[in-house]
Write an enzyme that holds these catalytic residues in place. Structure first.
Site, PDB file in Angstrom:
ATOM      1  N   GLU A   1      56.877  -4.999 -28.841  1.00 46.79           N
ATOM      2  CA  GLU A   1      58.016  -4.768 -27.946  1.00 46.79           C
ATOM      3  C   GLU A   1      57.607  -3.884 -26.766  1.00 46.79           C
ATOM      4  O   GLU A   1      57.950  -4.157 -25.624  1.00 46.79           O
ATOM      5  CB  GLU A   1      59.184  -4.113 -28.696  1.00 46.79           C
TER       6      GLU A   1
ATOM      7  N   ASP B   1      66.307  -3.642 -21.646  1.00 44.13           N
ATOM      8  CA  ASP B   1      65.822  -3.174 -22.941  1.00 44.13           C
ATOM      9  C   ASP B   1      65.090  -1.855 -22.733  1.00 44.13           C
ATOM     10  O   ASP B   1      64.313  -1.720 -21.784  1.00 44.13           O
ATOM     11  CB  ASP B   1      64.865  -4.199 -23.559  1.00 44.13           C
TER      12      ASP B   1
END
Length: 129
Positions: free
Chosen positions: A35, A52
């Site tokens: 991520e 994000d």
């Protein structure tokens, strides 16, 4: 802050992520690797206008408030900026809420694509935990 692999594993373990909702520590370290590359300052804008944030790339549409995502739910009741701290407590606490939401770790696309069904124990191998 960019965490070392074992450093992150130790911090996540201390904050209670090992086997949280049945997901071993290796799953969480693997997810963080793909991520954010272990970087707490990572941010990525999505096509829907949400962003994000942090080491686990937590989304502003649902989980945090960044003041610029239309219709944000802020289900973790935190400013998204808290997810960029070198202290990962806020990210971990919010991740616990996300993983309890019904889809488990499938909520993280990188986990689903890169970690799920692999030997995730490799991510904590050799770490003193």
């Amino acid at each position: 802050k960019v965490y070392g692999r074992c450093e992150l594993a130790a911090a996540m373990k201390r904050l209670g992520l090992d086997n949280y909702r049945g997901y071993s520590l290796g799953n969480w370290v693997c997810a963080a690797k793909f991520e954010s590359n272990f970087n707490t300052h990572a941010t990525n804008r999505n096509t829907d206008g949400s962003t994000d944030y942090g080491i686990l790339q937590i989304n502003s549409r649902w989980w945090c408030n960044d003041g610029r995502t239309p219709g944000s739910r802020n289900l973790c009741n935190i400013p998204c900026s808290a997810l960029l701290s070198s202290d990962i407590t806020a990210s971990v606490n919010c991740a616990k809420k996300i993983v309890s939401d019904g889809n488990g770790m499938n909520a993280w696309v990188a986990w689903r694509n890169r970690c799920k069904g692999t030997d995730v124990h490799a991510w904590i191998r050799g770490c003193r935990l």
